[in-house]
Each structure stands twice: as structure tokens, then as C-alpha cells.
Design a protein around this motif. Structure first.
Motif, PDB file in Angstrom:
ATOM      1  N   UNK A   1     -22.358 -17.315 -13.878  1.00 34.09           N
ATOM      2  CA  UNK A   1     -22.823 -18.828 -14.674  1.00 34.09           C
ATOM      3  C   UNK A   1     -22.927 -18.481 -16.220  1.00 34.09           C
ATOM      4  N   UNK A   2     -22.090 -17.943 -16.904  1.00 33.26           N
ATOM      5  CA  UNK A   2     -22.209 -17.347 -18.233  1.00 33.26           C
ATOM      6  C   UNK A   2     -22.791 -18.921 -19.132  1.00 33.26           C
ATOM      7  N   UNK A   3     -21.710 -19.839 -18.874  1.00 36.01           N
ATOM      8  CA  UNK A   3     -22.323 -21.301 -20.179  1.00 36.01           C
ATOM      9  C   UNK A   3     -23.714 -21.644 -19.747  1.00 36.01           C
ATOM     10  N   UNK A   4     -23.697 -21.922 -18.393  1.00 35.44           N
ATOM     11  CA  UNK A   4     -25.316 -22.459 -18.030  1.00 35.44           C
ATOM     12  C   UNK A   4     -26.322 -21.574 -18.318  1.00 35.44           C
ATOM     13  N   UNK A   5     -26.184 -20.152 -18.496  1.00 41.20           N
ATOM     14  CA  UNK A   5     -27.367 -19.304 -18.775  1.00 41.20           C
ATOM     15  C   UNK A   5     -27.329 -19.031 -20.185  1.00 41.20           C
ATOM     16  N   UNK A   6     -26.692 -19.606 -21.089  1.00 38.53           N
ATOM     17  CA  UNK A   6     -26.914 -19.227 -22.512  1.00 38.53           C
ATOM     18  C   UNK A   6     -28.152 -19.859 -22.889  1.00 38.53           C
ATOM     19  N   UNK A   7     -29.363 -19.343 -23.427  1.00 41.50           N
ATOM     20  CA  UNK A   7     -30.642 -20.187 -23.767  1.00 41.50           C
ATOM     21  C   UNK A   7     -30.062 -20.730 -25.344  1.00 41.50           C
ATOM     22  N   UNK A   8     -30.278 -22.065 -25.165  1.00 40.09           N
ATOM     23  CA  UNK A   8     -29.689 -22.771 -26.326  1.00 40.09           C
ATOM     24  C   UNK A   8     -30.728 -22.521 -27.268  1.00 40.09           C
ATOM     25  N   UNK A   9     -31.766 -22.505 -27.289  1.00 39.75           N
ATOM     26  CA  UNK A   9     -33.004 -22.497 -28.172  1.00 39.75           C
ATOM     27  C   UNK A   9     -32.764 -21.208 -28.864  1.00 39.75           C
ATOM     28  N   UNK A  10     -32.596 -20.065 -28.355  1.00 42.18           N
ATOM     29  CA  UNK A  10     -32.386 -18.824 -29.019  1.00 42.18           C
ATOM     30  C   UNK A  10     -30.972 -18.832 -29.760  1.00 42.18           C
ATOM     31  N   UNK A  11     -30.118 -19.251 -29.023  1.00 45.29           N
ATOM     32  CA  UNK A  11     -28.757 -19.491 -29.684  1.00 45.29           C
ATOM     33  C   UNK A  11     -28.884 -20.314 -31.217  1.00 45.29           C
TER      34      UNK A  11
END
Length: 137
Positions: free
Chosen positions: A22-32
Motif C-alpha cells: 500500500x505504498x501511496x497510502x503509507x507515505x507520511x505526508x507531514x514528513x514528505x
């Protein structure tokens, strides 16, 4: 041929394959967002342009909805699946991870080779030096 490495008898080079679930849903957007800001600063992007990049990226992250059949869903975490920007933003995040955390992990576990294509990872390791199961934990 100085580049050749002699492998002791009884030890073999092996491959292991990993998949990022589930790559996309597991990307931490705050850290990104932090990573993007650091990249702008490291590449001498002017403040106004950096602010614009951050504003646009935050808008894209907040547009986290999709339709399946006749129902519209809002995804609460990560990047939206199916958005063209999600592949770019996830690549930014994963390359950052490869250059920091993953690089150290590969050294620690004596991984001989690391190859990634999108969310599929292939590693090459010496069976005598690396317990591949310990890499996951």
C-alpha cells in the motif's frame, strides 16, 4: 581483476524480493512536506518559489478523494491512489529514505546489492554474512 570478491566455500549469493505494501497510502505526508522543504533549501530555491511549491503540494495532498463505482471516498492518510502526482511525491520520499535510513540498513546487514523499481525491491546478499530475515525486523 581486483574487483572480484572470493566467496568462501559453502556461502552463496542469493536474491530476496520485497514489496512496499500500500505504498501511496503509507507515505507520511507531514514528513514528505519536511523533505520537500529541505530539498528546496539544499538546492538554493528562493523563498517565494519554495513557499509556492509547499502550498501547491499541500493542496494536492489535501485533494485526497477518489470514486469507486458510484461512491466517493476520502482517503485519510498518505497520498491518493490514482493521482499522477502521487507517483512523483512517493518517489521523492523513497529516494530520501534510500539516501538516509535504507542506506544505513543495507550497510548494517551487509547487503551486496539493492535495486528498486517503484514499490518492488530486489536485494542481493551473501548467505554466509546476512540473515535476510533480520533485515525485516
Amino acid at each position: 581483476m581486483d574487483d572480484l570478491v572470493e566467496i568462501p566455500q559453502g556461502q552463496y549469493m542469493k536474491f530476496a524480493s520485497f514489496d512496499i505494501s500500500n505504498m501511496y497510502s503509507n507515505i507520511p505526508t507531514g514528513e514528505l512536506m519536511t523533505i520537500l522543504n529541505e530539498l528546496c533549501n539544499a538546492n538554493d530555491v528562493d523563498g517565494k518559489t519554495t513557499q509556492e511549491i509547499m502550498r501547491i503540494t499541500q493542496t494536492l495532498i489535501n485533494q485526497n478523494y477518489f470514486q469507486f463505482q458510484d461512491t466517493i471516498y476520502i482517503q485519510n492518510e498518505g497520498l491518493v491512489m490514482g493521482a499522477t502526482t502521487s507517483s512523483i511525491l512517493s518517489e521523492v520520499y523513497l529516494q530520501h529514505m534510500e539516501n538516509t535510513t535504507i542506506h544505513e540498513l543495507l550497510k548494517k546487514h551487509r547487503i551486496e546489492g539493492y535495486f528498486r523499481y517503484v514499490d518492488d525491491v530486489l536485494v542481493v546478499y551473501n548467505d554466509g554474512n546476512t540473515n535476510i530475515y533480520s533485515v525485516l525486523y
